[in-house]
Design an enzyme around this catalytic site. Structure first.
Site, PDB file in Angstrom:
ATOM      1  N   GLY A  50      39.864  37.360  25.948  1.00  0.00           N
ATOM      2  CA  GLY A  50      39.897  38.865  26.253  1.00  0.00           C
ATOM      3  C   GLY A  50      40.990  39.529  26.542  1.00  0.00           C
ATOM      4  O   GLY A  50      41.336  40.605  27.417  1.00  0.00           O
ATOM      5  N   GLY A 108      44.695  40.048  29.837  1.00  0.00           N
ATOM      6  CA  GLY A 108      44.626  39.291  28.677  1.00  0.00           C
ATOM      7  C   GLY A 108      45.532  40.488  27.468  1.00  0.00           C
ATOM      8  O   GLY A 108      45.783  39.915  27.469  1.00  0.00           O
ATOM      9  N   SER A 150      39.377  33.634  40.330  1.00  0.00           N
ATOM     10  CA  SER A 150      39.445  34.864  41.333  1.00  0.00           C
ATOM     11  C   SER A 150      39.961  34.489  43.091  1.00  0.00           C
ATOM     12  O   SER A 150      38.948  34.161  43.042  1.00  0.00           O
ATOM     13  CB  SER A 150      38.002  35.646  41.231  1.00  0.00           C
ATOM     14  OG  SER A 150      38.087  36.626  41.774  1.00  0.00           O
ATOM     15  N   SER A 151      40.633  35.882  43.622  1.00  0.00           N
ATOM     16  CA  SER A 151      40.754  35.407  45.270  1.00  0.00           C
ATOM     17  C   SER A 151      39.493  35.621  45.610  1.00  0.00           C
ATOM     18  O   SER A 151      39.099  34.452  46.754  1.00  0.00           O
ATOM     19  CB  SER A 151      41.882  36.531  45.489  1.00  0.00           C
ATOM     20  OG  SER A 151      41.323  37.518  45.419  1.00  0.00           O
ATOM     21  N   CYS A 152      37.717  35.791  44.850  1.00  0.00           N
ATOM     22  CA  CYS A 152      36.837  36.426  45.392  1.00  0.00           C
ATOM     23  C   CYS A 152      36.117  34.796  45.683  1.00  0.00           C
ATOM     24  O   CYS A 152      35.567  34.762  46.399  1.00  0.00           O
ATOM     25  CB  CYS A 152      36.192  36.975  45.096  1.00  0.00           C
ATOM     26  SG  CYS A 152      35.605  36.271  43.286  1.00  0.00           S
ATOM     27  N   TYR A 195      29.306  36.323  40.744  1.00  0.00           N
ATOM     28  CA  TYR A 195      30.963  36.550  40.391  1.00  0.00           C
ATOM     29  C   TYR A 195      31.337  35.697  40.882  1.00  0.00           C
ATOM     30  O   TYR A 195      31.714  34.935  39.884  1.00  0.00           O
ATOM     31  CB  TYR A 195      31.352  37.894  40.616  1.00  0.00           C
ATOM     32  CG  TYR A 195      32.934  37.332  39.987  1.00  0.00           C
ATOM     33  CD1 TYR A 195      33.177  37.789  38.511  1.00  0.00           C
ATOM     34  CD2 TYR A 195      34.109  37.430  39.860  1.00  0.00           C
ATOM     35  CE1 TYR A 195      34.389  37.401  37.399  1.00  0.00           C
ATOM     36  CE2 TYR A 195      34.887  37.351  39.987  1.00  0.00           C
ATOM     37  CZ  TYR A 195      35.721  37.827  38.648  1.00  0.00           C
ATOM     38  OH  TYR A 195      36.722  37.841  38.046  1.00  0.00           O
ATOM     39  N   LYS A 226      32.694  32.127  38.910  1.00  0.00           N
ATOM     40  CA  LYS A 226      34.374  31.424  38.525  1.00  0.00           C
ATOM     41  C   LYS A 226      34.280  29.825  39.195  1.00  0.00           C
ATOM     42  O   LYS A 226      35.270  29.307  39.100  1.00  0.00           O
ATOM     43  CB  LYS A 226      35.302  32.083  40.100  1.00  0.00           C
ATOM     44  CG  LYS A 226      35.526  33.457  38.405  1.00  0.00           C
ATOM     45  CD  LYS A 226      36.192  33.483  37.486  1.00  0.00           C
ATOM     46  CE  LYS A 226      36.201  35.332  36.731  1.00  0.00           C
ATOM     47  NZ  LYS A 226      36.984  34.998  35.211  1.00  0.00           N
ATOM     48  N   PRO A 248      44.287  33.983  40.692  1.00  0.00           N
ATOM     49  CA  PRO A 248      44.354  35.656  41.275  1.00  0.00           C
ATOM     50  C   PRO A 248      44.351  36.654  42.329  1.00  0.00           C
ATOM     51  O   PRO A 248      42.931  36.700  42.304  1.00  0.00           O
ATOM     52  CB  PRO A 248      44.530  36.726  39.880  1.00  0.00           C
ATOM     53  CG  PRO A 248      44.328  35.565  38.798  1.00  0.00           C
ATOM     54  CD  PRO A 248      43.439  34.782  39.638  1.00  0.00           C
ATOM     55  N   LEU A 260      44.062  42.843  40.857  1.00  0.00           N
ATOM     56  CA  LEU A 260      45.539  42.562  39.971  1.00  0.00           C
ATOM     57  C   LEU A 260      44.992  44.713  39.755  1.00  0.00           C
ATOM     58  O   LEU A 260      43.962  45.161  40.102  1.00  0.00           O
ATOM     59  CB  LEU A 260      44.683  42.546  39.042  1.00  0.00           C
ATOM     60  CG  LEU A 260      44.954  40.881  39.248  1.00  0.00           C
ATOM     61  CD1 LEU A 260      44.504  39.604  38.169  1.00  0.00           C
ATOM     62  CD2 LEU A 260      46.382  40.170  39.519  1.00  0.00           C
ATOM     63  N   HIS A 305      37.256  48.488  40.964  1.00  0.00           N
ATOM     64  CA  HIS A 305      38.053  48.199  42.246  1.00  0.00           C
ATOM     65  C   HIS A 305      38.941  49.654  42.168  1.00  0.00           C
ATOM     66  O   HIS A 305      38.690  50.365  41.972  1.00  0.00           O
ATOM     67  CB  HIS A 305      39.193  47.181  41.580  1.00  0.00           C
ATOM     68  CG  HIS A 305      38.444  45.754  41.062  1.00  0.00           C
ATOM     69  ND1 HIS A 305      38.258  45.242  39.813  1.00  0.00           N
ATOM     70  CD2 HIS A 305      37.579  44.580  41.565  1.00  0.00           C
ATOM     71  CE1 HIS A 305      37.808  44.050  39.538  1.00  0.00           C
ATOM     72  NE2 HIS A 305      37.650  43.799  40.425  1.00  0.00           N
ATOM     73  N   ARG A 338      44.399  43.734  51.658  1.00  0.00           N
ATOM     74  CA  ARG A 338      43.525  43.533  50.491  1.00  0.00           C
ATOM     75  C   ARG A 338      45.492  43.341  49.782  1.00  0.00           C
ATOM     76  O   ARG A 338      46.351  44.165  50.470  1.00  0.00           O
ATOM     77  CB  ARG A 338      43.435  44.558  48.917  1.00  0.00           C
ATOM     78  CG  ARG A 338      41.370  44.428  49.556  1.00  0.00           C
ATOM     79  CD  ARG A 338      40.873  43.017  48.811  1.00  0.00           C
ATOM     80  NE  ARG A 338      39.548  43.292  49.642  1.00  0.00           N
ATOM     81  CZ  ARG A 338      38.681  43.214  50.456  1.00  0.00           C
ATOM     82  NH1 ARG A 338      39.962  42.984  51.807  1.00  0.00           N
ATOM     83  NH2 ARG A 338      37.557  43.528  50.654  1.00  0.00           N
ATOM     84  N   ASP A 383      31.947  47.462  53.574  1.00  0.00           N
ATOM     85  CA  ASP A 383      33.880  47.045  53.600  1.00  0.00           C
ATOM     86  C   ASP A 383      34.180  46.470  52.791  1.00  0.00           C
ATOM     87  O   ASP A 383      35.184  46.193  52.024  1.00  0.00           O
ATOM     88  CB  ASP A 383      34.237  46.786  54.975  1.00  0.00           C
ATOM     89  CG  ASP A 383      34.452  48.246  56.070  1.00  0.00           C
ATOM     90  OD1 ASP A 383      34.720  48.731  54.803  1.00  0.00           O
ATOM     91  OD2 ASP A 383      35.184  48.603  57.073  1.00  0.00           O
TER      92      ASP A 383
END
Length: 311
Positions: A11, A17, A108-110, A137, A141, A164, A167, A180, A210, A270
């Site tokens: 990536g 990347g 990812s934090s999700c 997603y 992950k 992370p 970003l 995003h 966020r 939201d």
């Protein structure tokens, strides 16, 4: 890692990347392997296996992913699950088969439950229901994390996983349908100023909070952890600070010089109420972010303007 170590950045043309490549190059690493998606389809198991057999990288940063904002995640649910599963499983499996010295998987934090306590500790993984809009997603992950854990447990592979936060930075995606929130707001306010618009519509209520990390700071953390961290546990990477979407919109409005009104479209979702990472463990390992949100936004906006001038 030493200067001649062969390092594959999956990536490398994406925001993360490319930041990792810049960081490695600034540290004197010269043997960085790169492949575009046209040269290597990471969803193709045979192609990835052959690539690893030919290149035999020593270290792998797995930063390749299909990413997007609420709209992209919620609209292309099948692709976000399938593409990410295929890319990560092919790379992680080939890294094990071809005896890669060390691999870093970027999650990812999700991955954390929607209503988890704040700030989000690494131990909260799988402790509750995910946010519905980006569940595919997140599941992909989580599968990558568990695959790294399984290969470590069964084969002794030194595969680590980092999570992370949100970003932004150079080379971000500014497509209004699939980006995003932060890059979308930068583009919206810039175009509104240029077109002398009277208002800018922003999705949601503005109340969710966020956390935002400059991508070049993330890259610095990743290289630091690749050289210093060998633990089996996932590790959060963030700032430990957050801001409401309303505050972010006001900040970007001022940065771009837009003087009109912000209109909140509360018919749009939201997402998760708050996503602040607990970075206690990261700080204990000797790394902390160095770019403030204000400084990072200025750098990012300047880069966005420069890219527009090239078109």
């Amino acid at each position: 890692m030493h200067p001649l170590s062969k390092i594959y950045v999956a990536g490398h043309r994406g925001m993360v990347g490319s930041a990792i490549c810049r960081n490695l190059e600034s540290r004197g690493f010269k043997n960085i392997v790169k492949r575009t998606s046209q040269e290597l389809d990471l969803r193709n198991q045979h192609a990835v296996h052959d690539f690893f057999g030919y290149e035999k990288p020593d270290y792998v940063f797995l930063a390749a992913a299909k990413v997007g904002g609420i709209h992209g995640n919620n609209t292309y649910r099948a692709e976000f699950l399938y593409d990410n599963l295929m890319m990560e499983t092919n790379i992680i499996h080939s890294a094990r088969i071809h005896r890669v010295t060390k691999l870093m998987f970027l999650g990812s934090s999700c991955i954390y439950p929607k209503m988890a306590d704040q700030p989000l500790k690494e131990a909260y993984l799988l402790n509750g229901y995910l946010e519905a809009t980006n569940e595919p997603y997140a599941i992909a992950k989580i599968a990558g994390i568990k695959l790294c854990e399984a290969y470590r447990a069964q084969y002794g592979s030194n595969f680590i996983s980092v999570m992370p936060t949100n970003l932004y930075g150079y080379g971000d995606n500014y497509d209004l349908q699939n980006s995003h929130v932060l890059p979308a707001l930068l583009r919206k306010f810039h175009e509104a100023k240029e077109n002398n618009a009277s208002s800018v519509e922003v999705w949601g209520s503005g109340t969710p909070k966020r956390e935002f990390l400059f991508a070049d700071d993330l890259a610095d953390a990743c290289v630091h952890l690749m050289e210093t961290y060998d633990g089996a546990e996932i590790l959060n990477i963030g700032t430990g600070e957050d801001i409401s979407i309303k505050e972010l919109a006001e900040t970007i409005k001022a940065l771009t010089g837009f003087e009109g009104e912000i209109v909140w479209n509360t018919s749009q979702p939201d997402g998760t109420p708050r996503k602040l990472l607990d970075v206690t463990r990261l700080h204990s390992l000797g790394w902390k972010h160095s770019t403030s949100l204000q400084e990072g936004l200025q750098k990012t906006y300047k880069n966005y303007i420069a890219q527009l001038e090239l078109v």
